[in-house]
Design an enzyme around this catalytic site. Structure first.
Site, PDB file in Angstrom:
ATOM      1  N   ASN A   9       0.854  -1.187   0.000  1.00  0.00           N
ATOM      2  CA  ASN A   9       0.000   0.000   0.000  1.00  0.00           C
ATOM      3  C   ASN A   9       0.895   1.243   0.000  1.00  0.00           C
ATOM      4  O   ASN A   9       1.701   1.447   0.916  1.00  0.00           O
ATOM      5  CB  ASN A   9      -0.900  -0.033   1.245  1.00  0.00           C
ATOM      6  N   ASP A  11      -0.118   4.514  -0.203  1.00  0.00           N
ATOM      7  CA  ASP A  11      -0.833   5.763   0.132  1.00  0.00           C
ATOM      8  C   ASP A  11       0.082   6.809   0.779  1.00  0.00           C
ATOM      9  O   ASP A  11      -0.024   8.000   0.503  1.00  0.00           O
ATOM     10  CB  ASP A  11      -1.965   5.484   1.144  1.00  0.00           C
ATOM     11  N   HIS A  12       0.963   6.322   1.661  1.00  0.00           N
ATOM     12  CA  HIS A  12       1.714   7.302   2.446  1.00  0.00           C
ATOM     13  C   HIS A  12       2.912   7.892   1.715  1.00  0.00           C
ATOM     14  O   HIS A  12       3.529   8.839   2.201  1.00  0.00           O
ATOM     15  CB  HIS A  12       2.066   6.715   3.811  1.00  0.00           C
ATOM     16  N   HIS A  45      -5.690   3.756  -1.798  1.00  0.00           N
ATOM     17  CA  HIS A  45      -7.024   4.092  -1.277  1.00  0.00           C
ATOM     18  C   HIS A  45      -7.368   5.491  -1.760  1.00  0.00           C
ATOM     19  O   HIS A  45      -6.743   6.463  -1.337  1.00  0.00           O
ATOM     20  CB  HIS A  45      -6.983   4.021   0.259  1.00  0.00           C
ATOM     21  N   ARG A  47      -9.497   8.179  -1.231  1.00  0.00           N
ATOM     22  CA  ARG A  47     -10.468   8.622  -0.211  1.00  0.00           C
ATOM     23  C   ARG A  47     -11.331   9.745  -0.754  1.00  0.00           C
ATOM     24  O   ARG A  47     -10.912  10.486  -1.655  1.00  0.00           O
ATOM     25  CB  ARG A  47      -9.730   9.090   1.061  1.00  0.00           C
ATOM     26  N   ARG A  51      -7.063  12.867   0.529  1.00  0.00           N
ATOM     27  CA  ARG A  51      -5.979  13.351   1.389  1.00  0.00           C
ATOM     28  C   ARG A  51      -4.616  12.791   0.986  1.00  0.00           C
ATOM     29  O   ARG A  51      -3.601  13.383   1.279  1.00  0.00           O
ATOM     30  CB  ARG A  51      -6.263  13.042   2.853  1.00  0.00           C
ATOM     31  N   GLU A  72      -8.780   0.615  -3.115  1.00  0.00           N
ATOM     32  CA  GLU A  72      -9.681   0.653  -1.955  1.00  0.00           C
ATOM     33  C   GLU A  72     -10.632   1.831  -2.123  1.00  0.00           C
ATOM     34  O   GLU A  72     -10.184   2.959  -2.393  1.00  0.00           O
ATOM     35  CB  GLU A  72      -8.885   0.838  -0.667  1.00  0.00           C
ATOM     36  N   THR A 103      -8.305   3.928   8.441  1.00  0.00           N
ATOM     37  CA  THR A 103      -9.526   3.122   8.443  1.00  0.00           C
ATOM     38  C   THR A 103      -9.668   2.413   9.786  1.00  0.00           C
ATOM     39  O   THR A 103      -8.898   1.511  10.110  1.00  0.00           O
ATOM     40  CB  THR A 103      -9.471   2.087   7.289  1.00  0.00           C
ATOM     41  N   GLU A 153     -11.152  -9.070   3.504  1.00  0.00           N
ATOM     42  CA  GLU A 153      -9.884  -8.705   4.124  1.00  0.00           C
ATOM     43  C   GLU A 153     -10.178  -8.468   5.598  1.00  0.00           C
ATOM     44  O   GLU A 153     -11.045  -7.656   5.950  1.00  0.00           O
ATOM     45  CB  GLU A 153      -9.288  -7.454   3.474  1.00  0.00           C
ATOM     46  N   HIS A 194      -3.905  -4.103   7.925  1.00  0.00           N
ATOM     47  CA  HIS A 194      -4.002  -2.938   8.793  1.00  0.00           C
ATOM     48  C   HIS A 194      -3.067  -3.065   9.986  1.00  0.00           C
ATOM     49  O   HIS A 194      -3.212  -3.957  10.799  1.00  0.00           O
ATOM     50  CB  HIS A 194      -5.419  -2.627   9.299  1.00  0.00           C
ATOM     51  N   GLY A 195      -2.120  -2.144  10.024  1.00  0.00           N
ATOM     52  CA  GLY A 195      -1.191  -2.061  11.144  1.00  0.00           C
ATOM     53  C   GLY A 195      -0.101  -3.116  11.146  1.00  0.00           C
ATOM     54  O   GLY A 195       0.631  -3.237  12.135  1.00  0.00           O
ATOM     55  N   HIS A 217       1.531   1.491   6.050  1.00  0.00           N
ATOM     56  CA  HIS A 217       2.175   2.511   6.874  1.00  0.00           C
ATOM     57  C   HIS A 217       3.545   2.088   7.402  1.00  0.00           C
ATOM     58  O   HIS A 217       4.530   2.815   7.260  1.00  0.00           O
ATOM     59  CB  HIS A 217       1.229   2.890   8.031  1.00  0.00           C
TER      60      HIS A 217
HETATM   61  N1  PXP Z   1      -5.970  -2.916   4.180  1.00  0.00           N
HETATM   62  C1  PXP Z   1      -6.964  -2.005   4.153  1.00  0.00           C
HETATM   63  C2  PXP Z   1      -8.309  -2.440   3.674  1.00  0.00           C
HETATM   64  C3  PXP Z   1      -6.736  -0.671   4.544  1.00  0.00           C
HETATM   65  O1  PXP Z   1      -7.743   0.221   4.520  1.00  0.00           O
HETATM   66  C4  PXP Z   1      -5.434  -0.296   4.931  1.00  0.00           C
HETATM   67  C5  PXP Z   1      -5.166   1.114   5.341  1.00  0.00           C
HETATM   68  O2  PXP Z   1      -5.425   1.964   4.282  1.00  0.00           O
HETATM   69  C6  PXP Z   1      -4.432  -1.270   4.917  1.00  0.00           C
HETATM   70  C7  PXP Z   1      -4.733  -2.580   4.562  1.00  0.00           C
HETATM   71  C8  PXP Z   1      -3.025  -0.947   5.257  1.00  0.00           C
HETATM   72  O3  PXP Z   1      -2.908  -0.592   6.584  1.00  0.00           O
HETATM   73  P1  PXP Z   1      -1.527  -0.021   7.124  1.00  0.00           P
HETATM   74  O4  PXP Z   1      -1.253   1.234   6.360  1.00  0.00           O
HETATM   75  O5  PXP Z   1      -1.784   0.196   8.552  1.00  0.00           O
HETATM   76  O6  PXP Z   1      -0.482  -1.083   6.844  1.00  0.00           O
END
Ligand code: PXP
Length: 240
Positions: A9, A11-12, A45, A47, A51, A72, A103, A153, A194-195, A217
């Site tokens: 991912n 995004d960041h 993602h 959004r 952002r 996403e 999220t 997921e 996530h996380g 992240h």
């Molecule tokens: N999976 C989904 C569905 C998410 O919404 C996110 C966060 O955007 C992630 C995975 C990745 O999470 P993290 O950035 O905490 O690794």
């Protein structure tokens, strides 16, 4: 052989870019480098408030990527229209709240149920694989199956927090493992995200039946120190 796929991912990368309103660091560059370094898919993602990832990122990344793009989106008419137009091979429907930092939990599958059904039907017909981001709950798993999703997921946020705080995570681990087991039995492809960090993904990779991790992240943050290719390679080693 566990064969868990790694979705990166990015995004960041866009978060850092947008912090200064510059064109760099480029999410496209991160996507291509991740692809070269062994990522199985790239997750972004889009959004509602844009952002991090922007519409132009989606368009360019989709056009240049050879591995699947996992988009996403929230369950809204606007996002459905964008997803139908851009045809990403993978789509994950996620809950979205304007004020959240990230999220915060899984989808409420009873809210806008008919619309969810319609979105899933239309996206699948458009040749996208559709996943629902859910809490590790058997009830939500069964509801996802009834909504005709291809995959779920599992939101691993609570589990990862316990691991990070060196707290007892056994109950949460068992909950995830039972949901993965039932998901496989129901014929759903089960993903997790996530996380996730090196440590939490290593623990979760012991669960048989998880097909994909989506990690953002921590992976992007760690890449500041070790570089994106090294970080991806390390994750690959951990989850294989
Ligand atoms: N999976 C989904 C569905 C998410 O919404 C996110 C966060 O955007 C992630 C995975 C990745 O999470 P993290 O950035 O905490 O690794």
């Amino acid at each position: 052989m566990k064969n868990i796929r790694l979705g990166v991912n990015i995004d960041h990368v866009a978060t850092v870019r947008n912090a200064r309103g510059e064109k760099y660091p480029s999410p496209l560059k991160a996507a291509i480098l991740s692809e070269k370094s062994g990522a199985d898919s790239i997750t972004i993602h889009l959004r509602e408030d844009r952002r991090h990832i922007k519409d132009t990122d989606l368009k360019i990344i989709k056009s240049k990527l050879r591995i699947p793009l996992n988009l996403e989106i929230a369950a809204t008419r606007e996002m459905l229209k964008i997803a139908l137009k851009n045809k990403p091979p993978f789509i994950c429907i996620v809950p979205e709240k304007r004020k959240e930092i990230t999220t915060e939990g899984g989808l409420n599958l009873d809210y806008k149920k008919n619309f969810l059904k319609e979105i899933i039907y239309k996206l699948k017909k458009n040749n996208s694989r559709v996943s629902l981001f859910i809490e590790p709950s058997k009830k939500d798993l069964i509801k996802s199956k009834l909504l005709n999703a291809d995959c779920v997921e599992i939101h691993t946020g609570k589990f990862c927090n316990l691991v990070n705080q060196n707290k007892n995570y056994k109950k949460e681990f068992d909950k995830i493992r039972n949901v993965v087991y039932l998901g496989n039995k129901l014929g759903l492809e089960v993903h997790a995200g996530h996380g996730l960090t090196y440590k939490s993904s290593k623990i979760l990779s012991k669960i048989k039946g998880i097909k994909e991790f989506n990690i953002g992240h921590f992976l992007i943050g760690e890449s500041i120190f070790v570089g994106l290719p090294n970080c991806i390679k390390k994750f690959r080693k951990i989850i294989k």
